[in-house]
Design a protein around this motif. Structure first.
Motif, mmCIF file in Angstrom:
data_model
loop_
_atom_site.group_PDB
_atom_site.id
_atom_site.type_symbol
_atom_site.label_atom_id
_atom_site.label_comp_id
_atom_site.label_asym_id
_atom_site.label_seq_id
_atom_site.Cartn_x
_atom_site.Cartn_y
_atom_site.Cartn_z
ATOM 1 N N UNK A 13 0.814 -1.209 0.000
ATOM 2 C CA UNK A 13 0.000 0.000 0.000
ATOM 3 C C UNK A 13 0.852 1.266 0.000
ATOM 4 N N UNK A 14 2.138 1.145 0.351
ATOM 5 C CA UNK A 14 3.039 2.295 0.366
ATOM 6 C C UNK A 14 3.830 2.449 -0.934
ATOM 7 N N UNK A 15 3.599 1.576 -1.875
ATOM 8 C CA UNK A 15 4.306 1.627 -3.161
ATOM 9 C C UNK A 15 3.394 2.199 -4.238
ATOM 10 N N UNK A 16 4.004 2.774 -5.259
ATOM 11 C CA UNK A 16 3.203 3.239 -6.381
ATOM 12 C C UNK A 16 3.897 2.872 -7.688
ATOM 13 N N UNK A 17 3.093 2.678 -8.712
ATOM 14 C CA UNK A 17 3.613 2.291 -10.017
ATOM 15 C C UNK A 17 4.278 3.478 -10.690
ATOM 16 N N UNK A 73 0.763 -3.197 -18.660
ATOM 17 C CA UNK A 73 1.687 -2.262 -18.040
ATOM 18 C C UNK A 73 2.409 -2.892 -16.851
ATOM 19 N N UNK A 74 1.718 -3.757 -16.125
ATOM 20 C CA UNK A 74 2.317 -4.443 -14.970
ATOM 21 C C UNK A 74 3.446 -5.395 -15.378
ATOM 22 N N UNK A 75 3.529 -5.733 -16.660
ATOM 23 C CA UNK A 75 4.514 -6.719 -17.123
ATOM 24 C C UNK A 75 5.806 -6.097 -17.649
ATOM 25 N N UNK A 76 5.954 -4.796 -17.473
ATOM 26 C CA UNK A 76 7.221 -4.127 -17.813
ATOM 27 C C UNK A 76 7.657 -3.280 -16.626
ATOM 28 N N UNK A 77 8.952 -3.064 -16.526
ATOM 29 C CA UNK A 77 9.460 -2.162 -15.488
ATOM 30 C C UNK A 77 10.481 -1.224 -16.105
#
Length: 81
Positions: A13-17, A73-77
């Motif tokens: 909950x403390x992280x953001x994309x 989008x979740x599958x790339x960093x």
């Protein structure tokens, strides 16, 4: 902290994309092209889709130059320079 080897536990909950910028380097972390470095071509925010997708261009390896559409989008960093 990096030199000490300490490990931090952070609740999600403390992280953001972080959305990578267009023409910036990314790493595909899931799916058929997992492990390949790529360049972000576009963020494809289709209102009909459950989640945003991206189009990337593979920059190294056997798929070098291949443009891949529809990656979640979740599958790339983002990769740092």
């Amino acid at each position: 902290m990096l030199d000490s080897g300490d490990v931090l536990r952070i609740d999600q909950e403390y992280l953001e994309t972080v959305i990578p910028g267009v023409k910036r380097p990314v790493l595909v972390v899931n799916g058929s092209y997992r492990g390949f470095e790529a360049e972000m071509v576009s963020l494809d925010d289709d209102p009909k889709a459950d989640q945003p997708t991206v189009t990337v261009k593979i920059v190294a390896g056997k798929y070098k130059g291949k443009v891949v559409k529809g990656i979640d989008l979740e599958d790339v960093c983002k990769l740092s320079n």
